[in-house]
Design a protein around this motif. Sequence first.
Motif, mmCIF file in Angstrom:
data_model
loop_
_atom_site.group_PDB
_atom_site.id
_atom_site.type_symbol
_atom_site.label_atom_id
_atom_site.label_comp_id
_atom_site.label_asym_id
_atom_site.label_seq_id
_atom_site.Cartn_x
_atom_site.Cartn_y
_atom_site.Cartn_z
ATOM 1 N N PRO A 109 2.193 -86.055 6.443
ATOM 2 C CA PRO A 109 0.826 -86.377 6.235
ATOM 3 C C PRO A 109 0.025 -87.057 6.235
ATOM 4 C CG PRO A 109 0.625 -84.025 5.495
ATOM 5 C CD PRO A 109 2.751 -84.569 5.791
ATOM 6 N N LEU A 110 -0.162 -87.006 4.101
ATOM 7 C CA LEU A 110 -0.579 -88.668 3.854
ATOM 8 C C LEU A 110 -0.560 -89.395 4.156
ATOM 9 C CD1 LEU A 110 -1.372 -86.451 0.723
ATOM 10 C CD2 LEU A 110 -2.758 -86.291 2.194
ATOM 11 N N VAL A 111 1.060 -89.559 4.308
ATOM 12 C CA VAL A 111 1.549 -90.760 4.282
ATOM 13 C C VAL A 111 1.481 -91.968 5.322
ATOM 14 C CG1 VAL A 111 3.703 -92.714 4.161
ATOM 15 C CG2 VAL A 111 3.307 -91.161 2.493
ATOM 16 N N LEU A 112 2.202 -90.669 6.265
ATOM 17 C CA LEU A 112 1.328 -91.014 7.911
ATOM 18 C C LEU A 112 -0.206 -91.749 8.047
ATOM 19 C CD1 LEU A 112 3.325 -88.691 10.103
ATOM 20 C CD2 LEU A 112 4.222 -91.142 10.206
ATOM 21 N N ALA A 113 -0.684 -91.046 7.674
ATOM 22 C CA ALA A 113 -2.441 -91.297 7.774
ATOM 23 C C ALA A 113 -2.747 -92.256 7.339
ATOM 24 C CB ALA A 113 -3.532 -90.035 7.228
ATOM 25 N N VAL A 163 5.619 -100.909 8.375
ATOM 26 C CA VAL A 163 3.942 -101.446 8.865
ATOM 27 C C VAL A 163 4.217 -102.290 7.858
ATOM 28 C CG1 VAL A 163 1.813 -100.457 7.831
ATOM 29 C CG2 VAL A 163 3.566 -99.638 8.844
ATOM 30 N N TRP A 164 4.590 -102.611 6.729
ATOM 31 C CA TRP A 164 4.521 -104.108 5.806
ATOM 32 C C TRP A 164 5.278 -105.460 6.542
ATOM 33 C CZ3 TRP A 164 8.367 -106.907 4.723
ATOM 34 C CH2 TRP A 164 8.028 -108.427 2.956
ATOM 35 N N TRP A 165 6.583 -104.961 6.953
ATOM 36 C CA TRP A 165 7.040 -105.980 7.723
ATOM 37 C C TRP A 165 5.656 -107.223 8.806
ATOM 38 C CZ3 TRP A 165 8.929 -107.016 13.076
ATOM 39 C CH2 TRP A 165 9.464 -107.907 13.879
ATOM 40 N N ILE A 168 -6.176 -95.466 0.036
ATOM 41 C CA ILE A 168 -5.921 -96.868 0.889
ATOM 42 C C ILE A 168 -6.685 -97.712 -0.014
ATOM 43 C CG2 ILE A 168 -6.750 -98.423 3.197
ATOM 44 C CD1 ILE A 168 -6.338 -95.461 4.182
ATOM 45 N N ILE A 169 -8.150 -96.771 -0.276
ATOM 46 C CA ILE A 169 -9.084 -97.699 -1.260
ATOM 47 C C ILE A 169 -8.427 -98.112 -2.623
ATOM 48 C CG2 ILE A 169 -11.256 -97.845 -2.002
ATOM 49 C CD1 ILE A 169 -12.281 -96.482 0.574
ATOM 50 N N PHE A 170 -7.705 -97.157 -2.904
ATOM 51 C CA PHE A 170 -7.179 -97.695 -4.179
ATOM 52 C C PHE A 170 -6.157 -98.406 -4.385
ATOM 53 C CE2 PHE A 170 -4.275 -96.120 -8.065
ATOM 54 C CZ PHE A 170 -5.058 -96.228 -9.320
ATOM 55 N N PRO A 214 1.096 -101.716 1.971
ATOM 56 C CA PRO A 214 1.642 -99.788 2.830
ATOM 57 C C PRO A 214 2.502 -98.933 1.774
ATOM 58 C CG PRO A 214 1.632 -101.774 3.830
ATOM 59 C CD PRO A 214 1.114 -102.607 3.082
ATOM 60 N N TYR A 215 3.293 -100.117 0.359
ATOM 61 C CA TYR A 215 3.860 -99.859 -0.278
ATOM 62 C C TYR A 215 2.724 -98.920 -1.182
ATOM 63 C CZ TYR A 215 7.876 -101.108 1.979
ATOM 64 O OH TYR A 215 9.183 -102.415 2.128
ATOM 65 N N ALA A 216 2.072 -99.375 -1.874
ATOM 66 C CA ALA A 216 1.096 -98.724 -2.698
ATOM 67 C C ALA A 216 0.506 -97.561 -2.291
ATOM 68 C CB ALA A 216 -0.152 -99.793 -3.329
ATOM 69 N N SER A 217 -0.233 -97.570 -1.125
ATOM 70 C CA SER A 217 -1.065 -96.602 -0.307
ATOM 71 C C SER A 217 0.308 -95.537 -0.056
ATOM 72 C CB SER A 217 -1.536 -97.158 1.160
ATOM 73 O OG SER A 217 -2.250 -97.931 0.889
ATOM 74 N N ALA A 218 1.643 -95.559 -0.293
ATOM 75 C CA ALA A 218 2.249 -94.426 0.373
ATOM 76 C C ALA A 218 2.629 -94.066 -1.048
ATOM 77 C CB ALA A 218 3.536 -95.468 0.847
ATOM 78 N N VAL A 219 2.793 -94.628 -1.912
ATOM 79 C CA VAL A 219 2.955 -94.411 -3.397
ATOM 80 C C VAL A 219 1.845 -93.478 -3.731
ATOM 81 C CG1 VAL A 219 3.224 -95.014 -5.673
ATOM 82 C CG2 VAL A 219 4.203 -96.144 -4.289
ATOM 83 N N VAL A 220 0.641 -93.899 -3.158
ATOM 84 C CA VAL A 220 -0.790 -93.253 -4.280
ATOM 85 C C VAL A 220 -0.526 -91.579 -3.504
ATOM 86 C CG1 VAL A 220 -2.804 -93.581 -3.807
ATOM 87 C CG2 VAL A 220 -1.620 -95.175 -4.736
#
Length: 306
Positions: free
Chosen positions: A15-19, A158-160, A234-236, A241-247
């Motif tokens: 849910p964190l990744v999707l949000a 989403v990145w694409w 997202i802010i971090f 997309p990739y960085a947000s998913a990793v965080v």
Amino acid sequence: MFEDLAFSALRISVPLVLASLGGLLTFQAGVLNIALDGFMIIAAFAAVASAYATGSLTLGILAAVLCSMALAALLVLFNLKFRAHIFIAGIAVTFMAYGLTALLLEGVFGQSGMFSSNLIPTFPALELPLLRDIPVLGAILSGHTLLVYVTYLAVPVVWWLLYRTRWGLRLRVVGEAEDSAAAAGVNVARIKVQAMLASGFFCGLAGAYLSLGYVSLFAKEMTNERGLIAIAAIIFAKGHPYASAVVALLFGAASALSIRLPEVTGLAPQVLQLVPYVVTVLALIVVGLRQRQKRNRQGGWSFDIA
């Protein structure tokens, strides 16, 4: 233990990744959507209510997505049509979603805190034939539900969309220079509406996962501030997309760790449940320090305390 922890982290992070995916689309369009929790809670209730009434997981997910997108449409209507400040409108929509789900929980199911039933269908775990036989990786990556795999496959999609399509280019231009985009003929309002509806779509999937994929129930405030953690991710990651998913995955790992550690350390679970929020605060501090260093390098203002 490592395999179990990594397996749990992947599940908890969904849910964190999707949000985060939903929130970063509006972030890229110049709108910080703070109503992610509201989108998810209304979706979680719609998913449980529809799946319980119809016995269909597909209809449950569809209802979750539609209700979340409807709330997103209401938010963007307040912001663009009635010129409400996005923060105020986002808080209002979130409170409305929490109040409405609590009211419907009492009125429809006669429950004040939580609703669960054996009639609510659940997602089966998928054992991937080739992957499950790989040492270590098989135990981590195989055996998840469908929404888990859909979530992580959505990240490159989403990145694409953002960096390889004309729509993504227009979205980023609107976020970076709205007036210039309008002068170039871009329909700014349409782009923002589309970004907000896409945010509602991803939050709808997140809410459906919370109530059908992770557990099979609905509870008041079951989002547990995941929307705010997603905003921090997202802010971090600056909306990538990739960085947000990793965080988001790191935050999920912190949550998984807070669940597993009491078994090992014997510490009170209430203490360890602070771990994800401590990680969130530390992440925001790091972002603040980076921004301050950037301002200093650019010759911006700074305060010196004698």
